[in-house]
Enzyme design. Structure first.
Site, PDB file in Angstrom:
ATOM      1  N   LYS A   4       1.883   6.249  19.163  1.00 38.61           N
ATOM      2  CA  LYS A   4       2.775   7.412  19.261  1.00 38.61           C
ATOM      3  C   LYS A   4       2.250   8.335  20.362  1.00 38.61           C
ATOM      4  CE  LYS A   4       5.708  10.757  18.398  1.00 38.61           C
ATOM      5  NZ  LYS A   4       7.110  10.635  18.801  1.00 38.61           N
ATOM      6  N   ASN A  52      17.210  10.836  16.751  1.00 41.13           N
ATOM      7  CA  ASN A  52      15.975  11.497  16.316  1.00 41.13           C
ATOM      8  C   ASN A  52      15.734  12.777  17.081  1.00 41.13           C
ATOM      9  OD1 ASN A  52      13.288  11.505  18.090  1.00 41.13           O
ATOM     10  ND2 ASN A  52      14.558   9.763  18.759  1.00 41.13           N
ATOM     11  N   LEU A  64       7.724  15.324  18.769  1.00 40.81           N
ATOM     12  CA  LEU A  64       6.376  14.919  19.171  1.00 40.81           C
ATOM     13  C   LEU A  64       5.306  15.088  18.066  1.00 40.81           C
ATOM     14  CD1 LEU A  64       5.142  13.743  21.683  1.00 40.81           C
ATOM     15  CD2 LEU A  64       5.348  15.946  22.796  1.00 40.81           C
ATOM     16  N   ASN A 119       4.195   9.646  29.092  1.00 42.30           N
ATOM     17  CA  ASN A 119       5.577   9.876  28.667  1.00 42.30           C
ATOM     18  C   ASN A 119       6.135  11.095  29.399  1.00 42.30           C
ATOM     19  OD1 ASN A 119       7.986  10.209  27.361  1.00 42.30           O
ATOM     20  ND2 ASN A 119       7.151  10.245  25.287  1.00 42.30           N
ATOM     21  N   CYS A 123      10.149  13.013  26.921  1.00 40.96           N
ATOM     22  CA  CYS A 123      10.441  13.407  25.535  1.00 40.96           C
ATOM     23  C   CYS A 123      11.627  14.359  25.506  1.00 40.96           C
ATOM     24  CB  CYS A 123       9.255  14.077  24.874  1.00 40.96           C
ATOM     25  SG  CYS A 123       9.733  14.638  23.238  1.00 40.96           S
ATOM     26  N   ASN A 146      13.649   5.666  27.625  1.00 40.28           N
ATOM     27  CA  ASN A 146      13.476   6.442  26.398  1.00 40.28           C
ATOM     28  C   ASN A 146      14.863   6.610  25.767  1.00 40.28           C
ATOM     29  OD1 ASN A 146      12.473   8.324  24.454  1.00 40.28           O
ATOM     30  ND2 ASN A 146      10.921   8.985  25.928  1.00 40.28           N
ATOM     31  N   GLY A 169      15.282  -0.447  24.800  1.00 39.77           N
ATOM     32  CA  GLY A 169      16.608   0.116  24.553  1.00 39.77           C
ATOM     33  C   GLY A 169      17.601  -0.919  24.074  1.00 39.77           C
ATOM     34  N   GLY A 170      17.975  -0.828  22.799  1.00 47.11           N
ATOM     35  CA  GLY A 170      19.052  -1.652  22.268  1.00 47.11           C
ATOM     36  C   GLY A 170      18.676  -3.072  21.931  1.00 47.11           C
ATOM     37  N   GLY A 210      12.539  -0.465  19.242  1.00 47.36           N
ATOM     38  CA  GLY A 210      12.372   0.835  18.589  1.00 47.36           C
ATOM     39  C   GLY A 210      13.200   0.937  17.321  1.00 47.36           C
TER      40      GLY A 210
HETATM   41  O1  RRO Z   1       8.823  12.801  19.258  1.00 48.44           O
HETATM   42  C1  RRO Z   1       9.987  12.771  19.703  1.00 48.44           C
HETATM   43  O2  RRO Z   1      10.868  13.574  19.346  1.00 48.44           O
HETATM   44  C2  RRO Z   1      10.397  11.784  20.719  1.00 48.44           C
HETATM   45  C3  RRO Z   1       9.662  11.500  21.844  1.00 48.44           C
HETATM   46 BR1  RRO Z   1       7.990  12.232  22.181  1.00 48.44          BR
HETATM   47  C4  RRO Z   1      10.189  10.596  22.813  1.00 48.44           C
HETATM   48  O3  RRO Z   1       9.591  10.300  23.855  1.00 48.44           O
HETATM   49  N1  RRO Z   1      11.406  10.040  22.549  1.00 48.44           N
HETATM   50  C5  RRO Z   1      12.111  10.333  21.455  1.00 48.44           C
HETATM   51  O4  RRO Z   1      13.229   9.811  21.283  1.00 48.44           O
HETATM   52  N2  RRO Z   1      11.598  11.195  20.527  1.00 48.44           N
END
Ligand code: RRO
Length: 307
Positions: A44, A68, A72, A123, A126, A189, A243-244, A265
């Site tokens: 993570k 989501n 972080l 990353n 986010c 992402n 992705g997907g 994911g």
């Molecule tokens: O933790 C998150 O809300 C989050 C992160 Br860091 C990211 O890179 N991608 C995402 O969909 N959620």
């Protein structure tokens, strides 16, 4: 069937692994990935200190769709370095970020000084921290960060990108990335700031329901980003496709577009680590039917419709 692959000098028995954020916040989850049929794992995204993240509900998913706004949540960089430094395996990924430039440099300096010998993923995408835009949508800032990072960071590094939607943006981003000795680029992402509604109400509490979208609905965008960067990046920069991916066919398409490794994911969150077994079997079966022995024999070989 041989699903092995490599990124920089690292070799992986299979090309399937988790996407950062899914099944990777705690040691027990990482152990679960280690003991699965995944070829690697990524932790993570870590910040300098532990973070609790956004209030719940902050994640809703089905097998092939998710939204989501986690914000972080993570155990802090020391937790992940402690875990990784004790592992015998080196072919694993550490995801890092920060809420400011200075925090990104602080975290990466810690990684640089540690005994971690795997690959680091920065990353830059986010979508869910309130008041913080996605770094990789600000091209000047992205260059400024990479300039500074490469002034002190010597370990194998890649970046996690958000989806882009315009050919001019692919050109601009690729031009920036090609100026650095990146080991890999991970695309994409989640698609930021979507909205799901149930009973006239948003499904997530943070940000009045706005959240990153994952799952089958984003596969077309993911494939386009994988292929656009495959066409534009230096051949020394490997591409990780995310992705997907729910089935072996989805993984096959990512590789056809140019991915050297593929990450799962949303479907992993729903199914658990057993998913790597059946996606791997389906991918092997598709390759066998088409006469491909290795992923190298079709990676990037997407066909176009010519006149
Ligand atoms: O933790 C998150 O809300 C989050 C992160 Br860091 C990211 O890179 N991608 C995402 O969909 N959620």
């Amino acid at each position: 069937m041989n699903l092995s692959t490599e990124i920089a000098d690292y070799k992986f028995e299979t090309c399937l692994m988790n996407a950062a954020g899914v099944h990777c916040q705690f040691r027990e989850e990482l152990d679960g990935l280690l003991n699965s049929k995944a070829g690697s794992f990524v932790t993570k995204t870590a910040t300098s200190q532990e973070r609790k993240g956004n209030p719940e509900p902050r994640f809703v998913s089905h097998l092939d769709a998710s939204i989501n706004s986690m914000g972080l949540p993570n155990q802090g960089i020391d937790y992940y370095l402690d875990y990784l430094e004790l592992l015998e395996r080196k072919n694993v990924f550490l995801s890092v970020s920060g809420l400011s430039k200075e925090e990104i440099f602080e975290v990466l300096l810690k990684v640089e000084k540690s005994n971690f010998k795997g690959l680091t993923e920065l990353n830059l995408s986010c979508p869910n921290v309130v008041g913080k835009p996605q770094t990789a949508y600000d091209f000047e800032l992205m260059r400024e960060i990479l300039d500074r990072v490469y002034s002190f960071f010597t370990k194998p590094l890649g970046v996690k990108l958000p989806p882009y939607f315009d050919l001019v943006h692919f050109d601009k981003v690729a031009m920036i990335l090609n100026d650095y000795p990146l080991a890999f680029v991970n695309t994409i992402n989640s698609i930021g700031n979507g909205l799901w509604i149930k009973d006239e109400t948003v499904v997530l509490k943070p940000k009045q329901g706005f959240g990153g979208i994952g799952g089958s609905a984003i596969k077309a965008t993911a494939l386009a980003n994988v292929h656009a960067f495959y066409q534009r990046l230096n051949s020394s920069i490997a591409i990780i496709g995310t992705g997907g991916i729910v089935t072996g066919q989805d993984a096959f398409e990512h590789i056809l577009c140019g991915a050297s490794m593929v990450q799962i994911g949303t479907a992993l969150a729903y199914e658990g680590p057993e998913i790597f077994e059946w996606v791997g079997q389906e991918l092997s079966q598709i390759m066998a039917e088409k006469g491909y022995d290795t992923i190298h024999s079709f990676r990037g070989q997407l066909k176009y419709i010519e006149e």
